[in-house]
Design a protein around this motif. Structure first.
Motif, PDB file in Angstrom:
ATOM      1  N   TYR A 159       0.859  -1.203   0.000  1.00 16.17           N
ATOM      2  CA  TYR A 159       0.000   0.000   0.000  1.00 16.17           C
ATOM      3  C   TYR A 159       0.881   1.233   0.000  1.00 16.17           C
ATOM      4  O   TYR A 159       1.669   1.457   0.930  1.00 16.17           O
ATOM      5  N   LEU A 160       0.787   2.048  -1.035  1.00 13.60           N
ATOM      6  CA  LEU A 160       1.704   3.171  -1.238  1.00 13.60           C
ATOM      7  C   LEU A 160       0.995   4.506  -1.015  1.00 13.60           C
ATOM      8  O   LEU A 160      -0.083   4.750  -1.559  1.00 13.60           O
ATOM      9  N   THR A 161       1.625   5.385  -0.231  1.00 12.12           N
ATOM     10  CA  THR A 161       1.133   6.756  -0.058  1.00 12.12           C
ATOM     11  C   THR A 161       1.981   7.716  -0.881  1.00 12.12           C
ATOM     12  O   THR A 161       3.080   7.370  -1.328  1.00 12.12           O
ATOM     13  N   ALA A 162       1.489   8.923  -1.046  1.00  9.18           N
ATOM     14  CA  ALA A 162       2.245   9.932  -1.791  1.00  9.18           C
ATOM     15  C   ALA A 162       3.547  10.278  -1.074  1.00  9.18           C
ATOM     16  O   ALA A 162       4.591  10.449  -1.706  1.00  9.18           O
ATOM     17  N   ASP A 163       3.491  10.376   0.243  1.00  6.72           N
ATOM     18  CA  ASP A 163       4.706  10.732   0.981  1.00  6.72           C
ATOM     19  C   ASP A 163       5.770   9.655   0.831  1.00  6.72           C
ATOM     20  O   ASP A 163       6.960   9.959   0.736  1.00  6.72           O
ATOM     21  N   GLU A 164       5.341   8.396   0.803  1.00  6.30           N
ATOM     22  CA  GLU A 164       6.304   7.312   0.614  1.00  6.30           C
ATOM     23  C   GLU A 164       6.872   7.327  -0.798  1.00  6.30           C
ATOM     24  O   GLU A 164       8.078   7.139  -0.999  1.00  6.30           O
ATOM     25  N   MET A 165       6.016   7.553  -1.792  1.00  3.21           N
ATOM     26  CA  MET A 165       6.496   7.557  -3.169  1.00  3.21           C
ATOM     27  C   MET A 165       7.518   8.667  -3.400  1.00  3.21           C
ATOM     28  O   MET A 165       8.524   8.483  -4.075  1.00  3.21           O
ATOM     29  N   ILE A 166       7.263   9.826  -2.816  1.00  4.51           N
ATOM     30  CA  ILE A 166       8.134  10.976  -3.047  1.00  4.51           C
ATOM     31  C   ILE A 166       9.259  11.052  -2.016  1.00  4.51           C
ATOM     32  O   ILE A 166      10.359  11.490  -2.319  1.00  4.51           O
ATOM     33  N   GLY A 167       9.002  10.576  -0.799  1.00  8.50           N
ATOM     34  CA  GLY A 167       9.944  10.804   0.292  1.00  8.50           C
ATOM     35  C   GLY A 167      10.814   9.639   0.681  1.00  8.50           C
ATOM     36  O   GLY A 167      11.781   9.827   1.421  1.00  8.50           O
ATOM     37  N   ASN A 168      10.511   8.421   0.208  1.00  5.05           N
ATOM     38  CA  ASN A 168      11.322   7.261   0.569  1.00  5.05           C
ATOM     39  C   ASN A 168      12.378   6.987  -0.497  1.00  5.05           C
ATOM     40  O   ASN A 168      12.108   7.112  -1.699  1.00  5.05           O
ATOM     41  N   TYR A 169      13.560   6.561  -0.074  1.00  6.03           N
ATOM     42  CA  TYR A 169      14.557   6.089  -1.032  1.00  6.03           C
ATOM     43  C   TYR A 169      13.988   4.845  -1.717  1.00  6.03           C
ATOM     44  O   TYR A 169      13.551   3.905  -1.064  1.00  6.03           O
ATOM     45  N   GLY A 170      13.947   4.855  -3.038  1.00  7.76           N
ATOM     46  CA  GLY A 170      13.340   3.756  -3.784  1.00  7.76           C
ATOM     47  C   GLY A 170      11.836   3.852  -3.890  1.00  7.76           C
ATOM     48  O   GLY A 170      11.201   3.027  -4.542  1.00  7.76           O
ATOM     49  N   SER A 171      11.248   4.845  -3.230  1.00 11.29           N
ATOM     50  CA  SER A 171       9.800   5.093  -3.285  1.00 11.29           C
ATOM     51  C   SER A 171       8.972   3.909  -2.798  1.00 11.29           C
ATOM     52  O   SER A 171       7.796   3.799  -3.124  1.00 11.29           O
ATOM     53  N   HIS A 172       9.564   3.006  -2.026  1.00 12.28           N
ATOM     54  CA  HIS A 172       8.849   1.784  -1.670  1.00 12.28           C
ATOM     55  C   HIS A 172       7.764   2.041  -0.628  1.00 12.28           C
ATOM     56  O   HIS A 172       7.896   2.924   0.229  1.00 12.28           O
ATOM     57  N   PRO A 173       6.689   1.235  -0.675  1.00 10.62           N
ATOM     58  CA  PRO A 173       5.655   1.350   0.353  1.00 10.62           C
ATOM     59  C   PRO A 173       6.126   0.747   1.666  1.00 10.62           C
ATOM     60  O   PRO A 173       6.915  -0.208   1.685  1.00 10.62           O
ATOM     61  N   GLU A 174       5.656   1.300   2.768  1.00  7.22           N
ATOM     62  CA  GLU A 174       6.070   0.826   4.089  1.00  7.22           C
ATOM     63  C   GLU A 174       5.046  -0.108   4.716  1.00  7.22           C
ATOM     64  O   GLU A 174       5.362  -0.818   5.665  1.00  7.22           O
ATOM     65  N   ARG A 175       3.816  -0.087   4.211  1.00 10.23           N
ATOM     66  CA  ARG A 175       2.756  -0.888   4.827  1.00 10.23           C
ATOM     67  C   ARG A 175       2.023  -1.701   3.766  1.00 10.23           C
ATOM     68  O   ARG A 175       2.212  -1.522   2.566  1.00 10.23           O
TER      69      ARG A 175
END
Length: 955
Positions: A669-685
């Motif tokens: 499950y991907l959020t906008a903050d994860e897509m833009i703010g995570n290295y690799g844009s990976h989902p956390e949950r």
């Protein structure tokens, strides 16, 4: 001590300037420039020119023409010179008007100087009063007031920061009020009593009662020499008694009237409360405190929940003047300046004495206070000009503008009483100022006592369901309440009543828009209004309901702020709009703030027309939805799960996936903050998705996934449904209906999930975003509601969406949240015209440039360990940037696909194309919609890179 950055002794330099100053006659035209040059030399510069300042800087005048600011030194100071003997208080409006228009790099400080005195303003902090006043002969001892003039700027040391003084006094009184309420006194009783105390503190420092009288009573009560109930009660009863006391403690206390003292119900304060009240009276000169204290007191006395629900906000005086100046002051000021005869000036004064102003959401009366004060100052200007052209001995009419010309509506009963007191103080301050400006020349000035009774002027009631008095101008700051929160905050019954009363208003318009529409309907031809609103008033349904209605029904927007950071407590951007019902010739002034900080820079433009979108660029509000886009199934908002119980962390997901029954229903499950703010844009949950289960039997087939939802989600869904029923909701209320299928997401987006499931990847962007960042996402990942998902898997489509053409359309057609842009499918995507006849070579060029852009992003992020957000922030730094180069290459390819000329305005081109395509569809012709053009093999234009999930089981 030497001047910073130079070897020159400060005192010697200042004394030399004062010696030179004594040789001047004070001629504004003949000596201003040499005076300013020598002033800059005194502060260590070779001269004003060498410092980088400009003389006679041109400033646009509202209604047409130019004025000239005497000296501008960006971004430090604006200096306006007047002849010797000129009263500087008459000219701060002119200086403020210059200051508003001087963008970008607006100067922080403004100086008014008449050769003998310098008044220093910081309009960001306080408007009406200078931060300090300096006599020229005091310069060697008090030059620190002008520390910002040194080559190496230093913080000035001011002695008249009334904002700080006001806040300290307000804090002391608010502590008493909150303490009294906390220990059980009824709120209305406590509020009325503390307002009476505040009025008494003002009265003793204005010497309407003997100086120090209230302070002495507070001190006696504090020392136990009497109770506050008896001492204050006796004072307040006498202030409400038209019969003077014949003896005793309260002999000599005049009759106040005015409504505030009509009910005297004192409170016996405890020792701590008396300490803070005595402190407030003793340590503050209330005659010097800004009446905005009442706004602070108003907010301090309201609980945070209530303040949010009613949309109450504090407005800085600079923002109030952005309404009052163009709506009330400038039209009259232009006429006074243009008047050549006594008859013209008499007519203006007569009109001023009858000019009525309404604030239909007046709060504590700050807008009304400023409006009244400015009407009195306009009247003083007219009198001064009449005196200057009249023959000696001519009878000059006395001031006639009255506080009874000011009207307000306010929902909160305490706000009503605050507004009355605020206007009472405005009257006393205006009388004092007029006496200073006009002198003792036989004019008959108003008297402060007895107080005017304003019960018929300031009315308690909901402005949207209360008749408005007939007035000449409408101003104010209506409540901020978004359409999404209106029902939750105000209740379903209120929203239903609102919709019934205003059926023509779009259902998704923000609350403040109702004031815009009602204000325009209430105006007569030639009358004006100025209102503050959330910056959504220029967008989508809010614009349609308000500003579109204004301009389509005879209104002309004359002056506006498109977007600025709010000066109050609310974390929002606002728009300020002023308009006239009718036509106004000449340029219209539009300004806007760039950034999300209160110190962010400003820009402005003078335009022949300000459109309803409050945009300086091409007005694209008239763009039409295209069927080829709206029916394409190529743009959706992601899923809204509606409860955190649907979400799983990595370890939880790992355990859940061991259950064969649950496995098909658990997805990354991907959020906008994860897509833009995570290295690799990976989902956390991960998310449990049972949205295809239409009944409980099929939902139970999900094994442990269902069991989790039964434990975590169902009880709360039931509680919310029960709460809705208890509040009077129908059996088909949204939460009760949702409870019938509680295992489903609030919005499961089944059509979107079906679309992306048939593709290996899809394009996504943040629904609310500051920068144009689009990315491919693997279809095994579910998009959260904070993402906009485009079920398009080819590189050409990505290139069009990632292009600056699409971004400019998004900015112009979407809505905003603070300084970020919100992607809305109905206004942005449905109206965005795609290239209609690109050649295969042009399609290939777009796709190739898109692939290169993403490849560059991935290389840099991998090498640096950056996220997309980190990478795109580099664009804020000037200089050569490979990311910027790659984007420009993509933009050039997209322009070629549109057959758009290199220097052609993007919005103008797209708006024209939108119109052509809408006309074609209206005639039954097919147009090219989103996606890869027909006839091309998708495999030739589709690569495989995409955001992919990490394995489940990691924390």
């Amino acid at each position: 001590m030497t001047i910073p950055g130079t070897p020159l002794p400060i005192r010697n330099s200042m004394e030399s300037f004062v010696a030179y100053w004594r040789t001047l006659r004070g001629d504004e035209k003949g000596e201003s420039q040499v005076f300013l040059d020598r002033l800059f030399q005194a502060f260590g510069h070779a001269g004003y020119k060498e410092a980088g300042a400009e003389l006679e800087f041109r400033v646009a005048k509202q209604g047409g023409g130019k004025k000239f600011a005497d000296l501008l030194w960006r971004p430090r100071v604006l200096i306006e010179m007047k002849k010797r003997g000129e009263k500087l208080a008459n000219h701060y409006q002119q200086a403020f008007d210059y200051w508003v228009k001087l963008v970008p790099d607006r100067p922080q400080y403004v100086l008014l100087c008449n050769f003998d005195e310098i008044w220093v303003y910081d309009f960001n902090l306080q408007l009406d009063e200078p931060m300090d006043k300096l006599r020229l002969d005091e310069l060697p001892d008090r030059y620190t007031i002008l520390n910002f003039l040194f080559p190496q700027e230093q913080e000035p040391l001011f002695g008249n920061n009334r904002v700080d003084v006001t806040r300290e006094a307000a804090d002391s009184v608010a502590k008493v009020l909150n303490s009294v309420i906390k220990r059980g006194e009824e709120r209305p009783r406590a509020q009325r009593f503390l307002l009476q105390c505040v009025m008494a503190m003002f009265a003793e420092d204005f010497e309407l009662i003997p100086r120090g009288f209230f302070t002495t009573l507070a001190d006696e009560a504090r020392q136990g020499k009497g109770s506050s109930y008896d001492l204050f009660g006796g004072l307040f009863r006498q202030m409400n008694d038209p019969t003077p006391a014949r003896g005793g403690r309260f002999q000599g206390i005049p009759y106040f009237n005015g409504g505030l003292f009509s009910i005297v119900d004192p409170i016996d304060l405890n020792k701590e409360e008396l300490h803070f009240l005595h402190l407030a009276a003793l340590e503050n000169n209330w005659a010097k405190i800004q009446p905005q204290i009442f706004g602070v007191l108003f907010q301090s006395s309201m609980g945070s929940k209530e303040r949010h629900a009613l949309g109450a906000h504090y407005t800085s005086e600079a923002d109030i003047m952005r309404v009052v100046l163009p709506t009330i002051v400038t039209p009259f000021q232009n006429r006074i300046e243009a008047a050549k005869t006594q008859a013209e000036l008499h007519a203006i004064m007569n009109e001023l004495s009858k000019f009525r102003v309404l604030d239909p959401a007046c709060g504590s009366g700050n807008f009304l206070y400023v409006a009244y004060r400015e009407l009195k100052r306009l009247e003083a200007q007219a009198i001064l000009k009449l005196r200057s052209i009249a023959a000696p001995g001519t009878r000059i009419p006395s001031p006639q503008v009255s506080v009874k010309q000011i009207y307000g509506l306010e929902f909160d009963s305490f706000g009503v009483e605050l507004a009355k007191v605020t206007l009472t103080l405005a009257k006393e301050l205006a009388i004092r100022e007029l006496k200073e400006l006009l002198g003792d020349t036989g004019l008959d000035f108003d008297h402060p006592l007895p107080l005017d009774n304003l019960d018929d002027n300031i009315i308690e009631g909901d402005a949207l369901f209360t008749s408005w008095p007939r007035v000449d101008a409408i101003i104010g700051n209506p409540p901020f309440q978004s359409k999404n929160k209106l029902q939750r905050e105000m209740g379903a019954a209120y929203v239903k009543k609102l919709r019934a009363a205003y059926p023509e208003m779009p259902g998704r318009a923000d609350y403040c828009v109702y004031w815009i529409r009602k204000a325009h309907q209430h105006l007569a031809e030639g009358q004006r209004a100025g209102l503050v609103g959330t910056n959504t008033i220029r967008q989508n349904d809010s614009r349609v309901g308000g500003l579109d209605y204004v301009v389509q029904n005879g209104g002309t927007i004359t002056n506006a702020v498109s977007s600025q950071v709010w000066s109050g407590d609310a974390a929002v951007h606002v728009s300020i709009v002023n308009w006239v019902k009718g036509q106004q010739d000449g340029p219209k002034h539009l300004s806007w703030q760039v950034g999300d900080q209160r110190e962010s820079p400003w820009q402005s433009a003078d335009l022949p027309v300000i459109n309803a979108a409050l945009s300086a660029g091409t007005d694209v509000t008239g763009a039409k939805s295209l069927k080829a886009n709206a029916q394409s199934g190529a743009c959706y908002q992601g899923q809204t799960h509606g409860h955190k119980g649907f979400l799983l962390e990595g370890l939880e997901a790992g355990q859940m996936l061991k259950d064969a029954k649950a496995r098909p229903f658990v997805h990354p499950y991907l959020t906008a903050d994860e897509m833009i703010g995570n290295y690799g844009s990976h989902p956390e949950r991960w998310v449990i998705d049972l949205n295809d289960a239409d009944d409980v039997f099929s939902a139970m087939n999900a094994g442990k996934a269902f069991e989790r939802l039964k434990q975590k989600v169902e009880p709360e869904m039931k509680a919310k449904a029960d709460e809705e029923r208890e509040k009077g909701g129908s059996d088909k209320g949204p939460r009760q209906s949702h409870y019938q299928k509680w295992w489903k997401h609030w919005r499961g987006r089944g059509e979107l999930i079906g679309k992306i499931s048939s593709l290996p990847r899809y394009v996504a962007c943040g629904q609310v975003t500051k920068r144009p960042i689009f990315e491919f996402v693997s279809s095994e990942i579910r998009p959260n509601a904070a993402l906009i998902a485009f079920p398009l898997g080819d590189d050409y489509s990505f290139g069009i969406l990632q292009s600056s053409m699409h971004w400019e359309w998004l900015k112009a057609r979407g809505s905003t949240l603070t300084e970020r842009f919100r992607y809305t499918s109905d206004t942005v995507f449905d109206s965005f015209p795609w290239p209609q006849a690109p050649t295969p070579e042009q399609v290939r060029a777009v796709a190739s440039a898109a692939v290169e852009l993403r490849a560059l992003r991935n290389r840099v992020m991998k090498a640096q360990g950056w996220s997309l957000r980190d990478l795109y922030r580099t664009l804020d730094t000037p200089g050569k940037n490979p990311l910027r180069d790659a984007q420009e290459k993509l933009d050039a390819a997209v322009r070629a696909a549109y057959s758009m000329k290199a220097n052609e305005d993007v919005l103008t081109f797209l708006l024209a194309l939108n119109g052509q395509l809408a006309d074609a569809e209206a005639k039954g012709k097919a147009i090219v919609g989103p996606g890869l053009p027909a006839g091309l093999n998708p495999a030739d234009y589709t690569t495989t890179d995409a955001v992919r999930p990490l394995g489940a089981g990691s924390a």
